[in-house]
Design a protein around this motif. Structure first.
Motif, PDB file in Angstrom:
ATOM      1  N   ASP A   1     -99.889  26.430 -50.627  1.00  0.00           N
ATOM      2  CA  ASP A   1     -98.344  26.025 -50.048  1.00  0.00           C
ATOM      3  C   ASP A   1     -97.692  26.546 -51.266  1.00  0.00           C
ATOM      4  O   ASP A   1     -97.736  25.515 -52.207  1.00  0.00           O
ATOM      5  CB  ASP A   1     -98.488  24.675 -49.522  1.00  0.00           C
ATOM      6  CG  ASP A   1     -96.999  24.565 -48.893  1.00  0.00           C
ATOM      7  OD1 ASP A   1     -97.380  24.232 -47.452  1.00  0.00           O
ATOM      8  OD2 ASP A   1     -96.396  24.246 -49.680  1.00  0.00           O
ATOM      9  N   ALA A   2     -96.797  27.238 -50.987  1.00  0.00           N
ATOM     10  CA  ALA A   2     -95.876  27.733 -51.986  1.00  0.00           C
ATOM     11  C   ALA A   2     -94.722  26.859 -52.546  1.00  0.00           C
ATOM     12  O   ALA A   2     -94.445  26.494 -53.599  1.00  0.00           O
ATOM     13  CB  ALA A   2     -95.125  29.010 -51.830  1.00  0.00           C
ATOM     14  N   THR A   3     -94.399  26.132 -51.541  1.00  0.00           N
ATOM     15  CA  THR A   3     -93.188  25.021 -51.821  1.00  0.00           C
ATOM     16  C   THR A   3     -94.119  23.912 -52.724  1.00  0.00           C
ATOM     17  O   THR A   3     -93.416  23.452 -53.521  1.00  0.00           O
ATOM     18  CB  THR A   3     -92.930  24.269 -50.615  1.00  0.00           C
ATOM     19  OG1 THR A   3     -92.274  25.414 -49.630  1.00  0.00           O
ATOM     20  CG2 THR A   3     -91.770  23.390 -50.758  1.00  0.00           C
ATOM     21  N   ASN A   4     -95.105  23.200 -52.306  1.00  0.00           N
ATOM     22  CA  ASN A   4     -95.888  22.556 -53.088  1.00  0.00           C
ATOM     23  C   ASN A   4     -96.170  22.813 -54.434  1.00  0.00           C
ATOM     24  O   ASN A   4     -96.231  22.319 -55.376  1.00  0.00           O
ATOM     25  CB  ASN A   4     -97.203  21.832 -52.030  1.00  0.00           C
ATOM     26  CG  ASN A   4     -96.771  21.219 -50.792  1.00  0.00           C
ATOM     27  OD1 ASN A   4     -95.394  20.874 -50.744  1.00  0.00           O
ATOM     28  ND2 ASN A   4     -97.565  20.819 -50.175  1.00  0.00           N
TER      29      ASN A   4
ATOM     30  N   SER B   1    -105.053  13.157 -53.348  1.00  0.00           N
ATOM     31  CA  SER B   1    -105.783  13.009 -52.136  1.00  0.00           C
ATOM     32  C   SER B   1    -105.826  11.494 -51.305  1.00  0.00           C
ATOM     33  O   SER B   1    -105.699  11.445 -50.352  1.00  0.00           O
ATOM     34  CB  SER B   1    -107.248  13.684 -52.147  1.00  0.00           C
ATOM     35  OG  SER B   1    -107.264  14.986 -52.406  1.00  0.00           O
ATOM     36  N   ARG B   2    -105.955  10.682 -52.480  1.00  0.00           N
ATOM     37  CA  ARG B   2    -105.877   9.128 -52.012  1.00  0.00           C
ATOM     38  C   ARG B   2    -104.521   9.001 -51.721  1.00  0.00           C
ATOM     39  O   ARG B   2    -104.170   8.087 -50.730  1.00  0.00           O
ATOM     40  CB  ARG B   2    -106.453   8.353 -53.195  1.00  0.00           C
ATOM     41  CG  ARG B   2    -107.920   8.623 -53.801  1.00  0.00           C
ATOM     42  CD  ARG B   2    -108.850   8.338 -52.806  1.00  0.00           C
ATOM     43  NE  ARG B   2    -108.984   9.205 -51.696  1.00  0.00           N
ATOM     44  CZ  ARG B   2    -109.898  10.363 -51.745  1.00  0.00           C
ATOM     45  NH1 ARG B   2    -110.373  10.671 -52.708  1.00  0.00           N
ATOM     46  NH2 ARG B   2    -109.909  11.285 -50.649  1.00  0.00           N
TER      47      ARG B   2
ATOM     48  N   PRO C   1    -100.407  21.934 -40.830  1.00  0.00           N
ATOM     49  CA  PRO C   1     -98.757  21.932 -41.556  1.00  0.00           C
ATOM     50  C   PRO C   1     -98.664  20.173 -41.551  1.00  0.00           C
ATOM     51  O   PRO C   1     -97.796  19.945 -42.557  1.00  0.00           O
ATOM     52  CB  PRO C   1     -98.094  22.225 -39.985  1.00  0.00           C
ATOM     53  CG  PRO C   1     -98.690  23.274 -39.395  1.00  0.00           C
ATOM     54  CD  PRO C   1    -100.515  22.574 -39.773  1.00  0.00           C
ATOM     55  N   ALA C   2     -98.930  19.424 -41.088  1.00  0.00           N
ATOM     56  CA  ALA C   2     -98.838  17.951 -41.155  1.00  0.00           C
ATOM     57  C   ALA C   2     -99.354  17.426 -42.476  1.00  0.00           C
ATOM     58  O   ALA C   2     -98.820  16.932 -43.338  1.00  0.00           O
ATOM     59  CB  ALA C   2     -99.309  17.091 -40.012  1.00  0.00           C
ATOM     60  N   TYR C   3    -100.792  17.945 -42.788  1.00  0.00           N
ATOM     61  CA  TYR C   3    -101.161  17.486 -44.030  1.00  0.00           C
ATOM     62  C   TYR C   3    -100.244  18.064 -45.115  1.00  0.00           C
ATOM     63  O   TYR C   3    -100.313  17.301 -46.351  1.00  0.00           O
ATOM     64  CB  TYR C   3    -102.622  18.261 -44.071  1.00  0.00           C
ATOM     65  CG  TYR C   3    -103.177  18.338 -45.418  1.00  0.00           C
ATOM     66  CD1 TYR C   3    -103.776  17.168 -45.837  1.00  0.00           C
ATOM     67  CD2 TYR C   3    -103.190  19.270 -46.414  1.00  0.00           C
ATOM     68  CE1 TYR C   3    -104.396  16.903 -47.149  1.00  0.00           C
ATOM     69  CE2 TYR C   3    -103.560  19.366 -47.774  1.00  0.00           C
ATOM     70  CZ  TYR C   3    -104.281  18.230 -48.047  1.00  0.00           C
ATOM     71  OH  TYR C   3    -104.677  17.935 -49.477  1.00  0.00           O
ATOM     72  N   ARG C   4     -99.860  19.125 -45.112  1.00  0.00           N
ATOM     73  CA  ARG C   4     -99.032  19.795 -46.277  1.00  0.00           C
ATOM     74  C   ARG C   4     -97.784  18.868 -46.172  1.00  0.00           C
ATOM     75  O   ARG C   4     -97.318  18.795 -47.370  1.00  0.00           O
ATOM     76  CB  ARG C   4     -98.628  21.494 -45.928  1.00  0.00           C
ATOM     77  CG  ARG C   4     -99.781  22.212 -46.125  1.00  0.00           C
ATOM     78  CD  ARG C   4    -100.394  22.238 -47.473  1.00  0.00           C
ATOM     79  NE  ARG C   4    -101.532  22.722 -47.308  1.00  0.00           N
ATOM     80  CZ  ARG C   4    -102.612  22.898 -48.332  1.00  0.00           C
ATOM     81  NH1 ARG C   4    -102.467  21.961 -49.362  1.00  0.00           N
ATOM     82  NH2 ARG C   4    -103.845  23.614 -48.202  1.00  0.00           N
TER      83      ARG C   4
ATOM     84  N   GLU D   1     -98.891  15.979 -48.179  1.00  0.00           N
ATOM     85  CA  GLU D   1     -98.982  16.279 -49.600  1.00  0.00           C
ATOM     86  C   GLU D   1     -97.809  16.453 -50.342  1.00  0.00           C
ATOM     87  O   GLU D   1     -97.732  15.913 -51.514  1.00  0.00           O
ATOM     88  CB  GLU D   1     -99.686  17.849 -49.492  1.00  0.00           C
ATOM     89  CG  GLU D   1    -100.248  18.299 -50.831  1.00  0.00           C
ATOM     90  CD  GLU D   1    -101.003  19.632 -50.988  1.00  0.00           C
ATOM     91  OE1 GLU D   1    -102.098  19.402 -51.155  1.00  0.00           O
ATOM     92  OE2 GLU D   1    -100.404  20.576 -50.502  1.00  0.00           O
ATOM     93  N   ARG D   2     -96.740  17.051 -49.631  1.00  0.00           N
ATOM     94  CA  ARG D   2     -95.327  17.096 -50.253  1.00  0.00           C
ATOM     95  C   ARG D   2     -94.931  15.946 -50.761  1.00  0.00           C
ATOM     96  O   ARG D   2     -94.215  15.622 -51.985  1.00  0.00           O
ATOM     97  CB  ARG D   2     -94.310  18.061 -49.668  1.00  0.00           C
ATOM     98  CG  ARG D   2     -93.077  18.236 -50.425  1.00  0.00           C
ATOM     99  CD  ARG D   2     -92.493  19.498 -49.727  1.00  0.00           C
ATOM    100  NE  ARG D   2     -92.371  19.584 -48.409  1.00  0.00           N
ATOM    101  CZ  ARG D   2     -93.297  20.321 -47.655  1.00  0.00           C
ATOM    102  NH1 ARG D   2     -94.092  21.103 -48.152  1.00  0.00           N
ATOM    103  NH2 ARG D   2     -93.004  20.187 -46.176  1.00  0.00           N
TER     104      ARG D   2
END
Length: 310
Positions: free
Chosen positions: A215-218, A163-164, A184-187, A190-191
């Protein structure tokens, strides 16, 4: 007119007059909403529909238009096909793969996913690297930060809170990412944060956000490159620990916080269960030292590392 009753009508009457397709659709909406950790009010606002309309949809009593379903799918960050339950593929090869997987058990599907991951993801060299990266998954309040930092110190690994790292990439707090740019931008952040952690740290313990499994990709990226451990806890312990941190996300706006938390956990449970190991932190009550000792032993045994204390 024939007196023979149609199967659809019989099924609808058995479901209290609700069509079985609408009942199944409503259940998928509730499951996806829980998996995303979103309240009904939040989804209704994001989809620009009334909360009452969304409630009718969830309970199989509302026959929503295709445009409303599209809005709900966008609010839940999923495809319309996933919402409707239609997994038809567009190519002959995809269709044949789908047929091979049809009706398989969860254990068989897991073996298939791992075989595909080995085929496309890197093989034995990556398997070795995966064992020296440990990712802790689970809901907020499970102990990922507290136990993760101690585990990293014990193993001599780096420790990061994803998160950081996400906030560093975005240049703002997690809440602001969602408010300013959307989920979507958060994901995407995250990726990027996860990809960088994998590239930079050959030995690391990563405390992941609770919703990474949404999120399946992440989540596939995490499973492919890290040894994953699901830190579990009783819902009451989750709630108490998060409250002690002064943060009730994502239940802050709900009058039925415990019910929301249970539904989020139920929606994500099958995904958390994909972890290599699971560890129940509630079994040790408030004794953090005892919980850590049990966890470190489990991890060292799994990794084949000798315990220096013995």
């Amino acid at each position: 007119m024939s007196s023979v009753e149609s199967p659809d009508r019989a099924a609808a009457e058995a479901a209290g007059g609700r069509h079985p397709f609408l009942v199944a659709l409503g259940e998928r909406v509730r499951t996806l909403r829980a998996r995303r950790g979103m309240t009904r009010k939040a989804v209704a606002q994001a989809a620009d529909v009334s909360e009452r309309h969304l409630a009718n949809l969830e309970y199989g009593t509302g026959n929503a238009s295709i445009l409303v379903l599209l809005q709900v799918a966008q609010a839940l960050r999923c495809s319309l096909a996933e919402l409707l339950g239609d997994v038809t593929t567009a190519t002959p090869e995809g269709l044949m793969i789908r047929e091979l997987l049809e009706g398989r058990s969860e254990a068989e599907l897991r073996r298939a996913r791992r075989a595909l991951d080995a085929l496309f993801g890197g093989g034995s060299a990556e398997d070795a690297a995966r064992r020296s990266r440990i990712a802790l998954i689970g809901l907020r309040g499970a102990g990922k930060s507290t136990l993760g930092q101690r585990l990293a110190e014990d193993l001599g690994f780096a420790f990061i809170e994803l998160s950081r790292e996400i906030e560093k990439f975005a240049g703002c707090a997690i809440s602001e990412i969602h408010n300013l740019y959307g989920a979507p931008a958060y994901r995407r952040y995250e990726r990027r944060a996860l990809e960088e952690a994998i590239q930079i740290y050959p030995e690391v313990v990563i405390a992941t956000p609770g919703g990474i499994v949404s999120d399946a990709t992440n989540f596939n990226l995490l499973l492919s490159h890290c040894t994953t451990i699901w830190l579990q806890a009783d819902p009451a312990d989750h709630m108490a620990r998060v409250a002690a941190q002064g943060d009730l996300r994502p239940m802050a706006a709900s009058k039925e916080a415990m019910e929301d938390l249970r539904r989020i956990l139920d929606g994500r449970r099958a995904f958390y269960a994909k972890a290599d190991l699971s560890f129940d932190t509630s079994a040790w009550g408030h004794d953090v030292n005892a919980a850590f000792e049990a966890l470190r032993q489990r991890v060292r045994e799994h990794l084949g590392r000798k315990d220096p204390a013995t």
